[in-house]
Design a protein around this motif. Structure first.
Motif, PDB file in Angstrom:
ATOM      1  N   ILE A 284      47.020  35.546  34.371  1.00 19.17           N
ATOM      2  CA  ILE A 284      47.907  36.204  35.332  1.00 19.17           C
ATOM      3  C   ILE A 284      49.057  36.846  34.576  1.00 19.17           C
ATOM      4  O   ILE A 284      49.657  36.219  33.691  1.00 19.17           O
ATOM      5  CB  ILE A 284      48.476  35.200  36.359  1.00 19.17           C
ATOM      6  CG1 ILE A 284      47.348  34.526  37.149  1.00 19.17           C
ATOM      7  CG2 ILE A 284      49.454  35.876  37.314  1.00 19.17           C
ATOM      8  CD1 ILE A 284      47.824  33.350  38.004  1.00 19.17           C
TER       9      ILE A 284
ATOM     10  N   ALA B 149      44.898  44.644  33.690  1.00 15.58           N
ATOM     11  CA  ALA B 149      43.910  44.309  34.725  1.00 15.58           C
ATOM     12  C   ALA B 149      42.487  44.511  34.221  1.00 15.58           C
ATOM     13  O   ALA B 149      41.599  43.690  34.474  1.00 15.58           O
ATOM     14  CB  ALA B 149      44.165  45.153  35.967  1.00 15.58           C
TER      15      ALA B 149
ATOM     16  N   THR C  10      44.769  39.224  35.863  1.00 18.43           N
ATOM     17  CA  THR C  10      45.189  39.678  37.188  1.00 18.43           C
ATOM     18  C   THR C  10      46.678  39.996  37.183  1.00 18.43           C
ATOM     19  O   THR C  10      47.502  39.158  36.809  1.00 18.43           O
ATOM     20  CB  THR C  10      44.890  38.629  38.255  1.00 18.43           C
ATOM     21  OG1 THR C  10      43.495  38.337  38.251  1.00 18.43           O
ATOM     22  CG2 THR C  10      45.286  39.115  39.632  1.00 18.43           C
TER      23      THR C  10
ATOM     24  N   TYR D 152      41.919  41.870  46.170  1.00 16.62           N
ATOM     25  CA  TYR D 152      42.541  42.170  44.879  1.00 16.62           C
ATOM     26  C   TYR D 152      41.546  42.589  43.799  1.00 16.62           C
ATOM     27  O   TYR D 152      41.902  43.269  42.834  1.00 16.62           O
ATOM     28  CB  TYR D 152      43.345  40.958  44.381  1.00 16.62           C
ATOM     29  CG  TYR D 152      42.535  39.921  43.638  1.00 16.62           C
ATOM     30  CD1 TYR D 152      42.513  39.893  42.242  1.00 16.62           C
ATOM     31  CD2 TYR D 152      41.786  38.967  44.320  1.00 16.62           C
ATOM     32  CE1 TYR D 152      41.766  38.944  41.556  1.00 16.62           C
ATOM     33  CE2 TYR D 152      41.044  38.029  43.643  1.00 16.62           C
ATOM     34  CZ  TYR D 152      41.038  38.011  42.256  1.00 16.62           C
ATOM     35  OH  TYR D 152      40.305  37.079  41.573  1.00 16.62           O
ATOM     36  N   ARG D 153      40.285  42.219  43.957  1.00 20.81           N
ATOM     37  CA  ARG D 153      39.318  42.481  42.890  1.00 20.81           C
ATOM     38  C   ARG D 153      39.014  43.971  42.704  1.00 20.81           C
ATOM     39  O   ARG D 153      38.486  44.369  41.670  1.00 20.81           O
ATOM     40  CB  ARG D 153      38.012  41.717  43.179  1.00 20.81           C
ATOM     41  CG  ARG D 153      38.119  40.222  42.931  1.00 20.81           C
ATOM     42  CD  ARG D 153      36.741  39.575  42.900  1.00 20.81           C
ATOM     43  NE  ARG D 153      36.817  38.167  42.569  1.00 20.81           N
ATOM     44  CZ  ARG D 153      36.861  37.175  43.460  1.00 20.81           C
ATOM     45  NH1 ARG D 153      36.858  37.464  44.750  1.00 20.81           N
ATOM     46  NH2 ARG D 153      36.911  35.922  43.077  1.00 20.81           N
TER      47      ARG D 153
ATOM     48  N   ASN E 148      42.059  44.506  40.449  1.00 14.97           N
ATOM     49  CA  ASN E 148      42.621  43.328  39.770  1.00 14.97           C
ATOM     50  C   ASN E 148      44.145  43.407  39.696  1.00 14.97           C
ATOM     51  O   ASN E 148      44.767  42.899  38.760  1.00 14.97           O
ATOM     52  CB  ASN E 148      42.023  43.146  38.371  1.00 14.97           C
ATOM     53  CG  ASN E 148      42.055  41.689  37.924  1.00 14.97           C
ATOM     54  OD1 ASN E 148      42.093  40.775  38.736  1.00 14.97           O
ATOM     55  ND2 ASN E 148      42.038  41.472  36.611  1.00 14.97           N
TER      56      ASN E 148
END
Length: 342
Positions: free
Chosen positions: A69, A87, A92, A121-122, A125
């Motif tokens: 993250i 990303a 992420t 979010y994918r 990312n």
């Protein structure tokens, strides 16, 4: 097992708060990196009160591969330059700038309001953190909207100088000191004197006479809460160091009383109702500093419209308006998707 976490813009006001809040909330961190611009490379900063010191790394040479993250708090230019690459490397990104907020492929999240939206979010990312004023407002609006459906919101903000960064805080301090000793109060960060004054201007002016800050509140509220809600905002900078305040007038589709609203807000996640109808029975920005909650006071019925309420909303803009919300997004991401529980 915890996460490998990067804080980008770690030496700024929001970046430091992100580090503080990660430590305070005992976010499951196996490794943490403080990253900033080349001018801060090599500086040493604290990881909250944990006693751990972090040596600041250069964003220009940082490799995001293998990190879980990245919390970005370095502004739109840095996010544009480095967030997509991070990303793409599998890290992420939770971005605090305005750059990605209105991208249809990027969720704009306030966990107490629209946690489910994080599932998208994918696509890139990347997850966006909303504007500071929007974040606290929608926390207060969400439970009321669920009960009586909001038609229209009229909001006037009273935004602290920390929203403009360290330079804004320095300018308020220096102007106040200079005025007391009879020196000139030169304006550099703000368009007019901020000490002992208020400025009805935040961010750039748009063609319709509104400012970009006001536009953000409109479009972000629609994206986070409900596209049908009509919003009009007047955003004002005030001589307060930390803590944004808002006077919010709400028109509902269905009947709702002040007592209904007080009862609902008393139980709402992220909200602290402090509404005593007496001297001092409300919260001001000074009292909100360092706190997690969005405070609501002065709840009352508006007799000038059907189903109308007015209320006062205060929050620490460096926390719920930025750093805290970003960490809460990271916590939500972990619970719903990454599943690396500590």
């Amino acid at each position: 097992m915890g996460y490998r976490v990067v804080v980008v813009g770690a030496t700024g006001n929001v970046g430091r708060e992100m580090l503080n809040i990660l430590a305070e909330r005992q976010f499951p961190v196996d490794e943490i990196a403080a990253v900033a611009s080349p001018r801060s490379t090599g500086d040493v900063i604290d990881f909250g009160d944990s006693g751990q010191e972090l040596k600041v790394r250069n964003i220009e040479h940082f490799d995001f591969a293998g990190w879980d993250i990245a919390l970005f708090a370095a502004g739109s230019a840095a996010s544009k330059a480095y967030a997509p690459g991070a990303a793409a490397a599998g890290c992420t990104v939770i971005d605090n700038s305005s750059l990605f907020r209105m991208d249809p492929d990027v969720p704009l999240i306030v966990p107490e309001v629209n946690a489910h939206a994080i599932d998208g979010y994918r696509a890139k990312n990347i997850i966006a953190n909303p504007n500071c004023s929007t974040a606290q407002m929608v926390v207060a609006l969400k439970p009321l909207h669920d009960f009586a459906r909001i038609k229209r919101v009229v909001v006037a903000t009273y935004q602290s100088v920390s929203g403009a960064g360290k330079s804004g805080m320095d300018e308020l301090f220096e102007q106040s000191r200079n005025i007391f000793v009879g020196d000139s109060a030169e304006s550099k960060t703000f368009t007019k004197q901020i000490a002992f004054n208020v400025i009805p201007h935040i961010d750039a002016f748009l063609d319709d006479g509104s400012t970009k800050e006001e536009w953000k509140m409109v479009v972000e509220t629609k994206k986070i809460l409900d596209p049908k809600i009509k919003v009009t905002a007047t955003c004002v900078r005030v001589p307060v160091f930390v803590g944004h305040s808002e006077a919010i007038n709400i028109e509902f589709e269905n009947e709702i009383s002040a007592k209904d609203a007080q009862r609902i807000l008393r139980e709402a996640p992220g909200v602290m109702l402090v509404d005593k109808r007496e001297d001092g029975g409300y919260v001001t920005p000074v009292e909100a500093v360092g706190e997690y909650a969005t405070y609501v006071s002065r709840v009352r019925e508006d007799p000038t419209v059907d189903n109308g309420l007015s209320l006062w909303c205060v929050s620490d803009n460096l926390r719920k308006g930025a750093a805290l919300n970003a960490v809460q997004i990271a916590e939500l991401l972990g619970r719903r998707h990454l599943q690396k529980a500590a």
